[in-house]
Scaffold this active site. Structure first.
Site: not given
Ligand SMILES: Cc1cc2nc3c(=O)[nH]c(=O)nc-3n(C[C@H](O)[C@H](O)[C@H](O)COP(=O)(O)OP(=O)(O)OC[C@H]3O[C@@H](n4cnc5c(N)ncnc54)[C@H](O)[C@@H]3O)c2cc1C
Length: 390
Positions: A131, A135, A345-346, A370
Site C-alpha cells: 500500500t 494506492a 454490557h450497557g 487486505e
Molecule cells: C491497521 C492497518 C494495517 C495495514 N497493514 C498493511 C500492510 O501490512 N501492508 C500493506 O501493504 N497494506 C496494509 N494496510 C493497507 C490496507 O490494505 C488498505 O488500507 C486497504 O487496502 C484500503 O486501501 P485505502 O486505505 O487506500 O483505501 P481506498 O483504496 O482509498 O478506498 C477508500 C474507499 O473506497 C472504496 N473503493 C475503492 N475502490 C473501489 C472500487 N473499485 N469499487 C468500490 N469501492 C471502492 C474502498 O472500498 C473504500 O471504502 C493496512 C491498513 C490498516 C488500516
C-alpha cells in the site's frame, strides 16, 4: 462430508487455547494502552511467545524450523491467538504470513535459508509493503520505482499503513521496474532489510484499534539493495502480492472470527452476572436473542473460513472467491457482533475496563485491511458474472 476435527487438530485447539489464555490474553489490555515504545517491546515479546509454541512455523517447511501443518489447523490455532489478542495475531501474521508466505512460495533456496528460520523463531520480524499513500485498493497504481544500477537496484517511493513497520527487520517491497509492462509484468518484489541505505521508517500511526500492532509509513530514498534481494523473478511482484493476499484474506477472516468469539464469550458471561429488575439480563429475550444471533453468525463465518482454507489446500479453482466470501462475511459479522456485545454490557461496554470496548474498536479493521468489503463484493460478483456468461 465430515465436519469433525482430526485428533491432531483437536490437540492444536486445546494447546493453543490453553497457552493463549494464559500467556497472551492478559497482555492484550496492556498492549492496547501502552505507549509507542512500550508497544514495540511488548509485541516483540508476544511474537517470541507465539514462536515458542510453534505458531510462526505452522505455515513453513520442516527444514526451516516449521511444521507445515494443514491450513485448517492454522485457522484453528489462529482463532485462539486472535481471541486472546487481535494485535498479536496481526503482527505475527504480517511477519510469518504476509512476509513469510511469499518467501515460501516464490523465494530462492538461499532467500528461504537466510530469512525463514529467524522469522519462525520470532528472532526476525517481517513486514509486507504494498500500500502507498495514493494506492490502496487500486494497488496497481503504486508509484514506487526500482531502477537497475550495476549489480544493485535503487528503490524510490513510500509505503503506508505497514503492519510491523516500526519493528520490522525486513520488509517485502513492491515497486515498478518497468511501468510500460503494466502490473502483471512490470512490478518486482524486493526483500529490503532495515539496514539498507535509504530505508527509513516513519512514526507509528495513532490508530482506533489494533493499537498493540504498530503500523507506520516506510520511505525509500535511493534505497539500495543487491540483486539477490529480488523475490524469485523480476516482473512477478504484483502477481506474487495478489497470491499472498489470497492467503491473507483467510487470515483477516480468522482474526475477525477470534474477535467475534471473544465478544460472544464476554457477552455471555456478563449477561449471566448482571441483574436488572431482579433477574440476570440473559433472562430477557432481547439479550438472549442477541447471543443466539452472535452464535449463528460466528458459526457461519467459521464454516466459510474452513471451506476457504480447505479449497486453498486442495488447489480448488474457487479458492480465491471462497476466501473473499469468508473474509467479507466474517469481518462484517464481527463488527455487528462487537456492537451487540457492547450493547449487552450497557454503559460498562463503553469503558476501557471491559474487553468488549477494545474488541469493538479492533473489529472494524477486518472490513478494511487486505482488501475492503467493497472490493470483496466486486471480486465475488465478478466470479458470479463470469459463470453466467458461460
Ligand atoms: C491497521 C492497518 C494495517 C495495514 N497493514 C498493511 C500492510 O501490512 N501492508 C500493506 O501493504 N497494506 C496494509 N494496510 C493497507 C490496507 O490494505 C488498505 O488500507 C486497504 O487496502 C484500503 O486501501 P485505502 O486505505 O487506500 O483505501 P481506498 O483504496 O482509498 O478506498 C477508500 C474507499 O473506497 C472504496 N473503493 C475503492 N475502490 C473501489 C472500487 N473499485 N469499487 C468500490 N469501492 C471502492 C474502498 O472500498 C473504500 O471504502 C493496512 C491498513 C490498516 C488500516
Amino acid at each position: 462430508m465430515d465436519y469433525s476435527f482430526t485428533d491432531e487438530q483437536l490437540s492444536i485447539k486445546q494447546n493453543f487455547a490453553h497457552f493463549c489464555q494464559k500467556e497472551i490474553a492478559p497482555r492484550a489490555p496492556l498492549l492496547d494502552r501502552a505507549s509507542e515504545e512500550e508497544v514495540q517491546k511488548l509485541i516483540k515479546e508476544n511474537i517470541k511467545k507465539l514462536a515458542s509454541i510453534g505458531y510462526l512455523g505452522m505455515y513453513h517447511e520442516e527444514e526451516y524450523g516449521g511444521t507445515n501443518v494443514d491450513l485448517i489447523s492454522q485457522v484453528i490455532a489462529g482463532e485462539e491467538v486472535a481471541k486472546a489478542c487481535a494485535s498479536s495475531f496481526l503482527s505475527a501474521g504480517a511477519s510469518c504470513g504476509l512476509f513469510g508466505m511469499p518467501l515460501k512460495l516464490f523465494g530462492t533456496p538461499e532467500q528461504k535459508k537466510k530469512y525463514l528460520p529467524g522469522i519462525i523463531a520470532g528472532d526476525l520480524i517481517g513486514a509486507f509493503g504494498l500500500t502507498e499513500p495514493e494506492a490502496g485498493t487500486d494497488a496497481a497504481a503504486i508509484r514506487t520505482t526500482a531502477v537497475k544500477d550495476g549489480n544493485n537496484w535503487i528503490l524510490n517511493g513510500s509505503k503506508t499503513f505497514i503492519t510491523n513497520g516500526p519493528i520490522a527487520d525486513v520488509c517485502l517491497v513492491m515497486a515498478y521496474n518497468d511501468k510500460n509492462a503494466g502490473p502483471g509484468a512490470g512490478v518486482t518484489a524486493f526483500i529490503v532489510e532495515k539496514s539498507a541505505p535509504g530505508f527509513k521508517v516513519g512514526k507509528s500511526f495513532d490508530k482506533c484499534g489494533f493499537r498493540g500492532s504498530p503500523t507506520s509509513e516506510i520511505f525509500l530514498d535511493d534505497c539500495t539493495v543487491p540483486e539477490s534481494a529480488v523475490l524469485g523473478e523480476v516482473g512477478r511482484g504484483f502477481i506474487q502480492a495478489m497470491q499472498t493476499l489470497e492467503f491473507g484474506r483467510i487470515g483477516m477472516a480468522t482474526v475477525a472470527l477470534g474477535i467475534a468469539q471473544a465478544c460472544l464469550e464476554e457477552a455471555n458471561k456478563y449477561s449471566k452476572e448482571r441483574k436488572a429488575f431482579g433477574r440476570p439480563i440473559n433472562r430477557y429475550q432481547e439479550i438472549s436473542f442477541k447471543l443466539a444471533d452472535m452464535m449463528i453468525m460466528i458459526d457461519i463465518a467459521r464454516l466459510l473460513i474452513y471451506r476457504a482454507a480447505y479449497a486453498r489446500q486442495m488447489h480448488d479453482p474457487e479458492a480465491a472467491v471462497y476466501a473473499s466470501c469468508a473474509k467479507l462475511f466474517a469481518s462484517e459479522s464481527a463488527t455487528q457482533i462487537a456492537s451487540m456485545a457492547v450493547q449487552v454490557h450497557g454503559g460498562y461496554g463503553y469503558i476501557k475496563e471491559y474487553p468488549v470496548e477494545r474488541l469493538y474498536r479492533d473489529a472494524k479493521l477486518g472490513e478494511i485491511g487486505e482488501g475492503t468489503s467493497e472490493i470483496q463484493r466486486v471480486l465475488i460478483a465478478r466470479s458470479i458474472l463470469a459463470k453466467c456468461a458461460k
